[in-house]
Structure formats: C-alpha cells, structure tokens
Write a protein that holds these residues in place. Sequence first.
Motif, PDB file in Angstrom:
ATOM      1  N   THR A  85      43.273  45.435  33.422  1.00 29.17           N
ATOM      2  CA  THR A  85      43.422  45.833  34.834  1.00 29.17           C
ATOM      3  C   THR A  85      42.082  46.078  35.517  1.00 29.17           C
ATOM      4  O   THR A  85      41.098  46.429  34.862  1.00 29.17           O
ATOM      5  CB  THR A  85      44.305  47.094  34.931  1.00 29.17           C
TER       6      THR A  85
ATOM      7  N   LYS B 189      43.953  47.796  28.604  1.00 32.16           N
ATOM      8  CA  LYS B 189      42.490  47.936  28.723  1.00 32.16           C
ATOM      9  C   LYS B 189      42.142  48.066  30.215  1.00 32.16           C
ATOM     10  O   LYS B 189      42.202  47.085  30.957  1.00 32.16           O
ATOM     11  CB  LYS B 189      41.853  46.700  28.080  1.00 32.16           C
TER      12      LYS B 189
ATOM     13  N   GLY C 131      42.170  40.761  38.256  1.00 36.58           N
ATOM     14  CA  GLY C 131      40.728  40.956  38.414  1.00 36.58           C
ATOM     15  C   GLY C 131      40.135  39.754  39.122  1.00 36.58           C
ATOM     16  O   GLY C 131      40.837  39.050  39.862  1.00 36.58           O
ATOM     17  N   SER C 132      38.852  39.512  38.863  1.00 36.90           N
ATOM     18  CA  SER C 132      38.174  38.445  39.604  1.00 36.90           C
ATOM     19  C   SER C 132      38.605  37.067  39.101  1.00 36.90           C
ATOM     20  O   SER C 132      39.049  36.912  37.951  1.00 36.90           O
ATOM     21  CB  SER C 132      36.665  38.593  39.450  1.00 36.90           C
TER      22      SER C 132
ATOM     23  N   THR D 188      36.623  35.882  35.833  1.00 31.41           N
ATOM     24  CA  THR D 188      37.116  36.427  34.557  1.00 31.41           C
ATOM     25  C   THR D 188      38.505  35.867  34.253  1.00 31.41           C
ATOM     26  O   THR D 188      38.813  35.497  33.110  1.00 31.41           O
ATOM     27  CB  THR D 188      37.193  37.974  34.610  1.00 31.41           C
TER      28      THR D 188
ATOM     29  N   MET E 209      44.249  37.081  40.822  1.00 33.56           N
ATOM     30  CA  MET E 209      42.797  37.083  41.009  1.00 33.56           C
ATOM     31  C   MET E 209      42.383  37.315  42.464  1.00 33.56           C
ATOM     32  O   MET E 209      43.046  38.033  43.191  1.00 33.56           O
ATOM     33  CB  MET E 209      42.244  35.791  40.420  1.00 33.56           C
TER      34      MET E 209
ATOM     35  N   CYS F  10      42.473  43.191  46.972  1.00 32.25           N
ATOM     36  CA  CYS F  10      42.518  41.729  46.848  1.00 32.25           C
ATOM     37  C   CYS F  10      43.167  41.121  48.091  1.00 32.25           C
ATOM     38  O   CYS F  10      42.910  39.985  48.433  1.00 32.25           O
ATOM     39  CB  CYS F  10      43.274  41.329  45.600  1.00 32.25           C
TER      40      CYS F  10
ATOM     41  N   GLU G 126      34.705  35.639  48.556  1.00 31.45           N
ATOM     42  CA  GLU G 126      35.317  36.972  48.534  1.00 31.45           C
ATOM     43  C   GLU G 126      34.199  38.014  48.516  1.00 31.45           C
ATOM     44  O   GLU G 126      33.344  37.999  47.642  1.00 31.45           O
ATOM     45  CB  GLU G 126      36.193  37.148  47.283  1.00 31.45           C
TER      46      GLU G 126
HETATM   47  P1  NAD Z   1      36.764  41.908  36.920  1.00 27.05           P
HETATM   48  O1  NAD Z   1      37.236  40.515  36.729  1.00 27.05           O
HETATM   49  O2  NAD Z   1      35.321  42.175  36.833  1.00 27.05           O
HETATM   50  O3  NAD Z   1      37.435  42.868  35.811  1.00 27.05           O
HETATM   51  C1  NAD Z   1      38.832  42.987  35.668  1.00 27.05           C
HETATM   52  C2  NAD Z   1      39.128  43.467  34.257  1.00 27.05           C
HETATM   53  O4  NAD Z   1      38.767  42.449  33.318  1.00 27.05           O
HETATM   54  C3  NAD Z   1      38.343  44.706  33.847  1.00 27.05           C
HETATM   55  O5  NAD Z   1      39.163  45.531  33.056  1.00 27.05           O
HETATM   56  C4  NAD Z   1      37.198  44.107  33.030  1.00 27.05           C
HETATM   57  O6  NAD Z   1      36.627  45.006  32.113  1.00 27.05           O
HETATM   58  C5  NAD Z   1      37.932  42.997  32.298  1.00 27.05           C
HETATM   59  N1  NAD Z   1      37.062  41.925  31.779  1.00 27.05           N
HETATM   60  C6  NAD Z   1      35.832  41.544  32.218  1.00 27.05           C
HETATM   61  N2  NAD Z   1      35.385  40.504  31.481  1.00 27.05           N
HETATM   62  C7  NAD Z   1      36.351  40.217  30.570  1.00 27.05           C
HETATM   63  C8  NAD Z   1      36.487  39.233  29.541  1.00 27.05           C
HETATM   64  N3  NAD Z   1      35.539  38.333  29.292  1.00 27.05           N
HETATM   65  N4  NAD Z   1      37.626  39.238  28.811  1.00 27.05           N
HETATM   66  C9  NAD Z   1      38.595  40.134  29.059  1.00 27.05           C
HETATM   67  N5  NAD Z   1      38.534  41.080  30.019  1.00 27.05           N
HETATM   68  C10 NAD Z   1      37.423  41.120  30.771  1.00 27.05           C
HETATM   69  O7  NAD Z   1      37.389  42.428  38.301  1.00 27.05           O
HETATM   70  P2  NAD Z   1      37.162  43.845  39.028  1.00 27.05           P
HETATM   71  O8  NAD Z   1      35.792  43.899  39.593  1.00 27.05           O
HETATM   72  O9  NAD Z   1      37.589  44.958  38.119  1.00 27.05           O
HETATM   73  O10 NAD Z   1      38.238  43.760  40.216  1.00 27.05           O
HETATM   74  C11 NAD Z   1      37.975  43.153  41.440  1.00 27.05           C
HETATM   75  C12 NAD Z   1      38.632  41.785  41.501  1.00 27.05           C
HETATM   76  O11 NAD Z   1      40.015  41.918  41.246  1.00 27.05           O
HETATM   77  C13 NAD Z   1      38.541  41.140  42.879  1.00 27.05           C
HETATM   78  O12 NAD Z   1      38.216  39.790  42.732  1.00 27.05           O
HETATM   79  C14 NAD Z   1      39.966  41.275  43.431  1.00 27.05           C
HETATM   80  O13 NAD Z   1      40.325  40.313  44.386  1.00 27.05           O
HETATM   81  C15 NAD Z   1      40.760  41.164  42.192  1.00 27.05           C
HETATM   82  N6  NAD Z   1      42.101  41.755  42.356  1.00 27.05           N
HETATM   83  C16 NAD Z   1      43.166  40.907  42.440  1.00 27.05           C
HETATM   84  C17 NAD Z   1      44.451  41.425  42.624  1.00 27.05           C
HETATM   85  C18 NAD Z   1      45.652  40.518  42.686  1.00 27.05           C
HETATM   86  O14 NAD Z   1      46.765  40.985  42.455  1.00 27.05           O
HETATM   87  N7  NAD Z   1      45.487  39.245  43.009  1.00 27.05           N
HETATM   88  C19 NAD Z   1      44.629  42.803  42.752  1.00 27.05           C
HETATM   89  C20 NAD Z   1      43.503  43.632  42.675  1.00 27.05           C
HETATM   90  C21 NAD Z   1      42.242  43.088  42.465  1.00 27.05           C
END
Ligand code: NAD
Length: 484
Positions: free
Chosen positions: A152, A178, A231-232, A235, A254, A287, A384
Amino acid sequence: MITQTDLITKNYIGGQWHELNEKGRSVYSPSNINEKIGDIHYSTPEQITAAVSAAREGFKTWKQKTGVERAACLYKMADNLEKAKETVANLASREMGKPISEMIGEVMRGVNLLRYYAAEGVRPDGQLVPASDQHVLQYSKRVPLGVVALITPWNFPVAIPIWKIAPALICGNSIVWKPADNAVFTAGLLMEVFEDAGLPAGVLNLVIARGRSIGDILLEEGDIDAVSFTGSTSTGMQIASACAKRNIKYQTEMGGKNAAIVLKDADLEKAIPMILSGAFRSAGQKCTATSRIIVEKDIYSDFINQLRAAVSNLTVKDALQADAYLGPVASKSQFDTISEYVALARNEGEIIAEGNVEQSNQGYYIRPIVVGKVDASHRLFTEEIFGPVAAVVEVENFEEAVRLCNQSEYGLSASIFTNDMEKAMRFLEEAEIGMVRVNQETAGVEYQAPFGGMKSSSSHTREQGQAALDFYSQVKTCAIKYSF
Ligand code: NAD
C-alpha cells in the motif's frame, strides 16, 4: 524543540509483535520537522519469510470459517476502529500531513468499508447453473485465493489498506500487508486496533520492509498466491511483471493525470469549489486529484478571474489545525519533487492563481498554484505531479476538450462541469477513463462503487464494491450427479 516519542516499528506476525533487526531512519512530522514521530526498523529477509509462513498457517484455519464467523471479526474490527477514530486520525495526520478533518473522514470510510464487506459474509457467493443431464446439480461458488500480499501507498494510510484487507478477509484469504514508509506508524496502530477482533493467529500479518526487499523476497520467491498493489505506475509495472512470471493473480492500481473539463454553460460558482477541492485537498496527493483543468474559450477569462479569487483564499496550515483545508506535503522527497515542478511552472508557464501558507513551524509547506500558458504537450500537463499544482488550458470546444482529456498515458478519473445533458452523456461515453463524473470533483468515489483506472492507471481490475470480491476469490464450478 524536539518532542521525543518512543514509537518504533515492529512486525505483527502470527498474532504477536516482533522486534525488527535492521535499523532504518527516524521520522519527523511534515507539519513540524522538529517533532519526532518515531524510528523505522526494517525486517530482515528471514522475517519477511516468517510472515508468509504464518499467513499460510493462518489460512488453514480461516478458510474453514463460515461467512458469518468471518463477518463477526470484521464487525468487531469496524467497532474498534470507530472507537479509536480520533487517535488513529491524529497519528496519521502527524505522520503524513493530511488535515485532521479529512483524516477523520478517511478513518470513517475505513469503518464503513469493514461493515460493507462484513455484510458480504451472509450474501450469496455463487450461482446455480442449469445442467444438460438430468439429476445433476451444477453450481459455481467463490473460493479464497490463499495468502495474499497487500502493498500500500502512504496517501490514504487507512482507507486503502482497509479496502484491500476487508474484502480479502471476507473471501477467506490470509494476508501479509506491507505499508509504505510514510505510513508505517499508522499501520502499526491499525494492527493494535484490530488485535482483539477475533482473527485467528496468522490471518492478518504486518511486515515493515523496504520496497526493494519486498520486491526481491516476497514477490520473486515468497509462497504467496496473489498481490494487490496501489502506488506509482513505475513500481506497479515491476510488480505486474514479477507476478506474471510466476502466474500468480495480481492487481495494480497506479498513477493518474486527471482532468476537469469546464464547458461554457457550467455554473462557475458551484464548479470552482469542486475543482479546487479535487486539485488541492490532501495537498494534491490523491491519485484522483485534478491536475489538468480544460476550459472552453468563451468563459476562459471569467473562469480564471473567479478561480484566482478562490485560490487566493486558500491557506496551507499545520495538518492538526481543525480548520486546515490543505496541510503540508507528506515528506522531504515529496517536497523536493513538487518544488521542481513549481520551479518549472514559474520558469516556463505563468502562475495564474496562488494560495498562501500560514505556519509557525518548519515543515513541508507548499503554496497551491494553478499554472497557465503551457501547451498540452508540456510536462506540467502530462506528468503526474502528486502535489498542489494544477495546469489550465483553453480549448475551442467540447470536442477538443475530450480529445485533450484522453490525450494521456493515464485514465484514472475525470470530470465535466456542464448543464448540457447531451455533452455530459457524450463525455461519459467518450472519455477513456475508469471513473467519470459530471458536476462532481475528480476525487471522492464512494466505497461501494468500483474504483480503478484505464490505460497505465491500472491492471484493469477494480477495487471496492462488489468488484473487490472478484479479485480476492476464484470461481470453482461444481457438478453432482445424484441419481443414475
Ligand atoms: P510507490 O510506488 O513509491 O510505493 C507504493 C508501495 O510500493 C510502498 O509500500 C512501497 O514501499 C512499495 N514498493 C516500492 N518499491 C517496491 C518494489 N520494488 N517491490 C514491491 N513493493 C515496492 O508509491 P507511493 O509514493 O507510496 O504512492 C504514490 C503513488 O500511488 C502515486 O503515483 C499515486 O497516483 C498512486 N496511487 C494510486 C491509487 C489508485 O488507486 N490508483 C491510489 C493512491 C495512490
């Protein structure tokens, strides 16, 4: 003055708290970088593997429970969370900077999600399917996937984990969760809140780990059956590829670059507050935040004048202030990235509207801005930003507005403001976007509705509502010949 607290991250595995061996960094509040929140300690590879083994054991018990028994635990989780809502919201607000009033709303969304999915414990979970032969009872039913890994982000530190945990549990799965670094203390508190809800040991496990080690250990080798990630996009694509290699089920939600279209007949007095809420609540770190504003030329100058006045009344404040509409951004890395986009806006565009900052502490405060004089291929209009920065462009007509809205690698959410029913309906049909809204802000899709995006915003499944049950279960088709 530094206020010390003794929060230290721990894993919750097999129904017990475990200290972590690898020391990481100290975390300070984004509203006041002199206020320490706690110290992050991380899991070793062995500790991550132990969480998966505990979940595998927990699954054996949990999958045998009836829907009614599972529901009882989810209702208790909801009641516990509702009782602790102020405490959870307060810690989350201090940890990642979301204004306290919004954070309390988010915690209540978590409570509602838990109750919504608890109720699924007594709803039909299959279909009776007619058979060609006589004396055959044929039906399909949902069965759990097994051990699911939930990864998350920090921007909804309570609602996003719960909109994965609740449907995963009611479907009979066990969990290794996690959370993101910027929300680890809130995650620990949520586990404390859920501790006495009656879940058997090993059903819900929390691991604090660096993203990299989760990628290398859990996703490449862990004994897991599915992954749900938010997340992004960068990732998410790595996670999708790791899961596809192993043929395990996955979903990735994402990034977005969400547009609000304002047509010439829009009611600007009503539209502008919604556009600002979409763009700037949570300091633009949703997001679904509005990040592109597309305005029909006939009303462009009126719109800009009214928008300028409204943005000049916005003030960024300490997230714990009861009247804070915008707080700081979540972390130093968010602050640095967004500041680069702000500099780009000042150098290559024109700042059309700008808000204020009112704070006595040092923190990651960024004024909300609206930037104009950038064309639709500019980085400010395509990338973004995930901060309080929105770009505005003027268009000839409805057709150009929809074309620009669709001209993006993302397809998460979009809105149109108009009283023209035909154009509203055409927009709903033509937008290549997962969540489309008329006369509503781009953010704020309700928990009982499917949530997710098209194109690079998602792996094309959906979260929330009934759609989440499809992800957290698989369908078994059964046939019984009861007489020959
Ligand atoms: P991020 O991708 O940096 O991290 C998200 C999660 O992935 C974290 O828990 C991180 O520790 C984990 N992570 C990082 N590298 C990894 C890997 N190699 N393997 C497994 N896990 C890994 O994103 P963030 O900065 O925490 O969140 C912001 C992003 O999330 C923005 O791009 C936003 O648009 C997106 N988001 C999307 C939604 C949706 O529903 N579409 C909702 C909320 C946020």
